[in-house]
Design a protein around this motif. Structure first.
Motif, PDB file in Angstrom:
ATOM      1  N   VAL A 137      40.440 -44.701  -7.068  1.00  0.00           N
ATOM      2  CA  VAL A 137      40.119 -44.635  -5.748  1.00  0.00           C
ATOM      3  C   VAL A 137      41.249 -44.881  -4.623  1.00  0.00           C
ATOM      4  O   VAL A 137      41.311 -44.014  -3.658  1.00  0.00           O
ATOM      5  CB  VAL A 137      38.812 -45.531  -5.254  1.00  0.00           C
ATOM      6  N   GLU A 138      42.076 -45.830  -5.000  1.00  0.00           N
ATOM      7  CA  GLU A 138      43.252 -46.085  -4.157  1.00  0.00           C
ATOM      8  C   GLU A 138      44.163 -44.855  -3.952  1.00  0.00           C
ATOM      9  O   GLU A 138      44.543 -44.602  -2.947  1.00  0.00           O
ATOM     10  CB  GLU A 138      43.732 -47.542  -4.197  1.00  0.00           C
ATOM     11  N   LEU A 139      44.466 -44.397  -5.169  1.00  0.00           N
ATOM     12  CA  LEU A 139      45.201 -43.403  -5.045  1.00  0.00           C
ATOM     13  C   LEU A 139      44.853 -42.014  -4.635  1.00  0.00           C
ATOM     14  O   LEU A 139      45.651 -41.354  -3.778  1.00  0.00           O
ATOM     15  CB  LEU A 139      45.730 -42.884  -6.643  1.00  0.00           C
ATOM     16  N   VAL A 140      43.601 -41.676  -4.449  1.00  0.00           N
ATOM     17  CA  VAL A 140      43.012 -40.707  -3.977  1.00  0.00           C
ATOM     18  C   VAL A 140      42.975 -40.774  -2.358  1.00  0.00           C
ATOM     19  O   VAL A 140      43.556 -40.029  -1.693  1.00  0.00           O
ATOM     20  CB  VAL A 140      41.484 -40.231  -4.389  1.00  0.00           C
ATOM     21  N   ARG A 141      42.592 -41.982  -1.884  1.00  0.00           N
ATOM     22  CA  ARG A 141      42.513 -42.251  -0.591  1.00  0.00           C
ATOM     23  C   ARG A 141      44.011 -42.448   0.108  1.00  0.00           C
ATOM     24  O   ARG A 141      44.073 -41.781   1.047  1.00  0.00           O
ATOM     25  CB  ARG A 141      41.962 -43.817  -0.502  1.00  0.00           C
ATOM     26  N   ARG A 142      45.078 -42.892  -0.633  1.00  0.00           N
ATOM     27  CA  ARG A 142      46.274 -42.834   0.127  1.00  0.00           C
ATOM     28  C   ARG A 142      46.964 -41.359   0.059  1.00  0.00           C
ATOM     29  O   ARG A 142      47.432 -40.759   1.053  1.00  0.00           O
ATOM     30  CB  ARG A 142      47.220 -43.450  -1.006  1.00  0.00           C
ATOM     31  N   VAL A 156      44.093 -32.068  -4.992  1.00  0.00           N
ATOM     32  CA  VAL A 156      44.312 -33.582  -5.030  1.00  0.00           C
ATOM     33  C   VAL A 156      44.446 -34.182  -6.745  1.00  0.00           C
ATOM     34  O   VAL A 156      45.556 -34.982  -6.960  1.00  0.00           O
ATOM     35  CB  VAL A 156      43.005 -34.341  -4.687  1.00  0.00           C
ATOM     36  N   SER A 157      43.763 -33.538  -7.558  1.00  0.00           N
ATOM     37  CA  SER A 157      44.025 -33.641  -9.087  1.00  0.00           C
ATOM     38  C   SER A 157      45.351 -33.282  -9.490  1.00  0.00           C
ATOM     39  O   SER A 157      46.130 -34.167 -10.206  1.00  0.00           O
ATOM     40  CB  SER A 157      43.038 -33.141  -9.778  1.00  0.00           C
ATOM     41  N   ALA A 158      45.756 -32.194  -9.041  1.00  0.00           N
ATOM     42  CA  ALA A 158      47.155 -31.547  -9.381  1.00  0.00           C
ATOM     43  C   ALA A 158      48.332 -32.613  -9.019  1.00  0.00           C
ATOM     44  O   ALA A 158      49.363 -32.897  -9.454  1.00  0.00           O
ATOM     45  CB  ALA A 158      47.331 -30.008  -8.877  1.00  0.00           C
ATOM     46  N   PRO A 168      45.730 -40.149 -17.043  1.00  0.00           N
ATOM     47  CA  PRO A 168      45.027 -39.012 -17.138  1.00  0.00           C
ATOM     48  C   PRO A 168      44.048 -38.750 -15.896  1.00  0.00           C
ATOM     49  O   PRO A 168      43.543 -39.681 -15.562  1.00  0.00           O
ATOM     50  CB  PRO A 168      44.101 -39.270 -18.491  1.00  0.00           C
ATOM     51  N   VAL A 169      44.329 -37.493 -15.414  1.00  0.00           N
ATOM     52  CA  VAL A 169      43.619 -37.536 -14.144  1.00  0.00           C
ATOM     53  C   VAL A 169      42.834 -35.992 -14.503  1.00  0.00           C
ATOM     54  O   VAL A 169      43.196 -35.025 -14.712  1.00  0.00           O
ATOM     55  CB  VAL A 169      44.603 -37.089 -12.984  1.00  0.00           C
ATOM     56  N   ARG A 170      41.344 -36.184 -14.216  1.00  0.00           N
ATOM     57  CA  ARG A 170      40.559 -34.943 -14.402  1.00  0.00           C
ATOM     58  C   ARG A 170      39.985 -34.451 -13.166  1.00  0.00           C
ATOM     59  O   ARG A 170      39.490 -35.404 -12.092  1.00  0.00           O
ATOM     60  CB  ARG A 170      39.373 -35.275 -15.403  1.00  0.00           C
ATOM     61  N   THR A 171      39.829 -33.433 -12.869  1.00  0.00           N
ATOM     62  CA  THR A 171      39.231 -32.897 -11.622  1.00  0.00           C
ATOM     63  C   THR A 171      37.906 -33.142 -11.423  1.00  0.00           C
ATOM     64  O   THR A 171      37.643 -33.573 -10.259  1.00  0.00           O
ATOM     65  CB  THR A 171      39.388 -31.185 -11.533  1.00  0.00           C
ATOM     66  N   THR A 172      37.160 -33.345 -12.320  1.00  0.00           N
ATOM     67  CA  THR A 172      35.592 -33.664 -12.296  1.00  0.00           C
ATOM     68  C   THR A 172      35.399 -35.157 -11.508  1.00  0.00           C
ATOM     69  O   THR A 172      34.778 -35.391 -10.566  1.00  0.00           O
ATOM     70  CB  THR A 172      35.027 -33.546 -13.468  1.00  0.00           C
ATOM     71  N   VAL A 173      36.442 -35.995 -12.026  1.00  0.00           N
ATOM     72  CA  VAL A 173      36.263 -37.525 -11.727  1.00  0.00           C
ATOM     73  C   VAL A 173      36.722 -37.491 -10.465  1.00  0.00           C
ATOM     74  O   VAL A 173      36.669 -38.195  -9.431  1.00  0.00           O
ATOM     75  CB  VAL A 173      37.280 -38.074 -12.688  1.00  0.00           C
ATOM     76  N   VAL A 174      37.937 -36.871 -10.243  1.00  0.00           N
ATOM     77  CA  VAL A 174      38.573 -36.920  -8.830  1.00  0.00           C
ATOM     78  C   VAL A 174      37.690 -36.164  -7.623  1.00  0.00           C
ATOM     79  O   VAL A 174      37.423 -36.812  -6.471  1.00  0.00           O
ATOM     80  CB  VAL A 174      40.010 -36.116  -8.722  1.00  0.00           C
ATOM     81  N   ARG A 175      36.771 -35.377  -8.015  1.00  0.00           N
ATOM     82  CA  ARG A 175      35.922 -34.692  -7.102  1.00  0.00           C
ATOM     83  C   ARG A 175      34.708 -36.007  -6.702  1.00  0.00           C
ATOM     84  O   ARG A 175      34.361 -35.858  -5.563  1.00  0.00           O
ATOM     85  CB  ARG A 175      35.250 -33.580  -7.659  1.00  0.00           C
ATOM     86  N   ASN A 176      34.256 -36.601  -7.681  1.00  0.00           N
ATOM     87  CA  ASN A 176      33.263 -37.587  -7.761  1.00  0.00           C
ATOM     88  C   ASN A 176      33.701 -38.591  -6.997  1.00  0.00           C
ATOM     89  O   ASN A 176      33.264 -39.426  -5.870  1.00  0.00           O
ATOM     90  CB  ASN A 176      32.644 -38.081  -9.119  1.00  0.00           C
ATOM     91  N   THR A 177      35.153 -39.100  -6.974  1.00  0.00           N
ATOM     92  CA  THR A 177      35.735 -40.046  -6.341  1.00  0.00           C
ATOM     93  C   THR A 177      35.797 -39.592  -4.532  1.00  0.00           C
ATOM     94  O   THR A 177      35.738 -40.581  -3.866  1.00  0.00           O
ATOM     95  CB  THR A 177      37.169 -40.409  -6.996  1.00  0.00           C
TER      96      THR A 177
END
Length: 219
Positions: A137-142, A156-158, A168-177
């Motif tokens: 969550v912190e990484l996505v927000r930053r 964002v995932s890429a 490991p970064v998955r696009t589905t998890v990033v979208r939910n975040t």
């Protein structure tokens, strides 16, 4: 004809209502899914801190007996010999001092080890906190805050996979975040055709969201 027209109008109203309910249901599922992901990350961080604290507790428990030191036994009465005539008990005093010196050294060594134990425990705690690292969550927000224009979940995932190859970064998890940040009003969501873009709340407002590739080609 009037009955047919009324029936058609009622069917249209029901269809619109069902479509609206479906959209609300999908948004609610996305929001709850994002919250579950965020809570799971918090639980993982708490479990890691728990393990670190247990290790520190065990280290302190092992050092506790040594902190008080080992009681030095009193010299035995028969350890001191009668002073020989003319030597004034010099050999007797030397024998007594040599008998006590190993015990004194052992007690001093244990006290020094006990004094070093808190420093080692603090170092282990600092190392554990460093190993935990920032949450997703912190990484996505930053990442969103650092951008000057909206970004999709795939972008964002890429970017996170490139900046943090060890995670490991998955696009589905990033979208939910991202949806979780939107639910917490920490991000904004815009839609361009079938594509969804996200912008951090408080970051500079972009001029316009990037258009999807399909729309650009159609133009």
């Amino acid at each position: 004809m009037s009955e047919t027209s009324a029936t058609t109008e009622v069917a249209s109203q029901y269809a619109a209502r069902v479509a609206s309910d479906l959209e609300s249901n999908a948004k609610e599922q996305e929001r709850i899914g994002a919250e579950i992901v965020a809570l799971q990350e918090q639980l993982t961080a708490l479990q890691h801190d728990h393990r670190v604290l247990v290790n520190i507790q065990q280290a302190l428990a092992g050092a506790a007996p040594a902190a008080g030191g080992t009681p030095v036994p009193s010299p035995r009465k028969n350890a001191v010999a009668e002073p020989a005539p003319g030597r004034k008990g010099t050999r007797a005093r030397k024998g007594g001092a040599s008998a006590q010196s190993p015990v004194t050294k052992k007690s001093t060594a244990k006290k020094a080890s006990a004094a070093k134990a808190p420093a080692k425990a603090a170092g282990a705690k600092a190392a554990g906190a460093k190993a935990a690292g920032p949450t997703l969550v912190e990484l996505v927000r930053r990442h969103l805050v650092a951008q000057s224009e909206p970004r999709s979940a795939a972008e964002v995932s890429a970017a996170l996979a490139q900046d943090h190859p060890e995670r490991p970064v998955r696009t589905t998890v990033v979208r939910n975040t991202l949806e979780g940040l939107v639910a917490k009003q920490q991000a904004q969501r815009t839609k361009q055709g079938s594509s969804v873009y996200y912008t951090a709340v408080g970051s500079p407002e972009p001029a316009s969201a990037p258009e999807p590739a399909s729309q650009a080609e159609s133009k």
